[in-house]
Design a protein around this motif. Sequence first.
Motif, short mmCIF file in Angstrom:
data_model
loop_
_atom_site.label_atom_id
_atom_site.label_comp_id
_atom_site.label_asym_id
_atom_site.label_seq_id
_atom_site.Cartn_x
_atom_site.Cartn_y
_atom_site.Cartn_z
N THR A 7 39.63 7.26 58.77
CA THR A 7 40.77 8.18 58.61
C THR A 7 40.33 9.61 58.90
O THR A 7 41.00 10.35 59.61
CB THR A 7 41.37 8.06 57.20
N TYR A 8 39.17 10.01 58.36
CA TYR A 8 38.63 11.34 58.65
C TYR A 8 38.34 11.48 60.14
O TYR A 8 38.59 12.54 60.73
CB TYR A 8 37.33 11.59 57.87
N GLY A 9 37.83 10.43 60.75
CA GLY A 9 37.54 10.48 62.18
C GLY A 9 38.78 10.77 63.01
O GLY A 9 38.76 11.59 63.92
N VAL A 10 39.88 10.11 62.67
CA VAL A 10 41.14 10.33 63.39
C VAL A 10 41.66 11.75 63.09
O VAL A 10 42.07 12.47 63.99
CB VAL A 10 42.18 9.26 63.00
N ALA A 11 41.62 12.14 61.82
CA ALA A 11 42.15 13.45 61.43
C ALA A 11 41.36 14.60 62.05
O ALA A 11 41.93 15.65 62.33
CB ALA A 11 42.16 13.58 59.91
N THR A 12 40.08 14.41 62.27
CA THR A 12 39.27 15.47 62.87
C THR A 12 39.26 15.41 64.40
O THR A 12 38.96 16.40 65.05
CB THR A 12 37.83 15.44 62.35
N PHE A 13 39.61 14.27 64.97
CA PHE A 13 39.62 14.14 66.43
C PHE A 13 40.83 14.85 67.04
O PHE A 13 40.71 15.53 68.05
CB PHE A 13 39.65 12.66 66.83
N TYR A 14 41.98 14.71 66.42
CA TYR A 14 43.21 15.28 66.98
C TYR A 14 43.46 16.67 66.43
O TYR A 14 43.48 16.87 65.22
CB TYR A 14 44.41 14.37 66.67
N SER A 15 43.71 17.61 67.32
CA SER A 15 43.91 19.00 66.90
C SER A 15 45.21 19.23 66.13
O SER A 15 45.37 20.25 65.49
CB SER A 15 43.85 19.94 68.11
N GLN A 16 46.10 18.27 66.17
CA GLN A 16 47.37 18.42 65.45
C GLN A 16 47.19 18.32 63.93
O GLN A 16 48.07 18.73 63.18
CB GLN A 16 48.37 17.37 65.90
N PHE A 17 46.05 17.77 63.50
CA PHE A 17 45.83 17.59 62.07
C PHE A 17 45.00 18.74 61.51
O PHE A 17 44.08 19.22 62.16
CB PHE A 17 45.15 16.25 61.79
N HIS A 18 45.34 19.14 60.29
CA HIS A 18 44.67 20.27 59.66
C HIS A 18 44.14 19.84 58.30
O HIS A 18 44.87 19.26 57.49
CB HIS A 18 45.65 21.44 59.51
N LEU A 19 42.87 20.14 58.06
CA LEU A 19 42.22 19.73 56.82
C LEU A 19 42.17 20.84 55.78
O LEU A 19 41.66 20.63 54.69
CB LEU A 19 40.81 19.22 57.11
N LYS A 20 42.67 22.00 56.15
CA LYS A 20 42.72 23.13 55.22
C LYS A 20 44.14 23.68 55.21
O LYS A 20 44.86 23.54 56.21
CB LYS A 20 41.75 24.24 55.67
#
Length: 152
Positions: A55-68
């Motif tokens: 899940t982290y891999g997908v979230a960090t691969f695509y620029s549309q997702f933001h972790l902050k």
Amino acid sequence: MLSLDEKLEELLTKYQDTPGALIPVLQQAQEIYGYLSPELIRIISSRLRIPTSRTYGVATFYSQFHLKPRGRHIIKVCQGTACHVRGGSKLMEVLKNYLGAQPGETTEDLKFTLETVACLGACGLAPVVMINDQTVGQLTPEKVLQKITTCE
């Protein structure tokens, strides 16, 4: 601990047995919360029965997702050739100084997130900045500051 609100619970229930649902779930969860916190990613992973690392891999691969958390107003400064030649770097400098944030950062008060983009596709209006969903061109450092102060 993050409590599951009704929208998230409904989302996870809808997709928990659907293969390939990770990206739509991440997109919709980000719409609900504004970003994908570590705890939210763990909850999604658990409910979809997917390893958290994936899940982290997908979230960090695509620029549309933001972790902050991101600001209420997103400012994108074009760095394309036409904008660069016509003063885009000056716009970026004045915005960095005014906001106290570097590209990719959000102001402490969560009002603004400053980003760079390769091209906004409005080269005839260079230099160009996008503020939220509005593209603004033919800017000077003074004009860009006037535009963002109306957002405050």
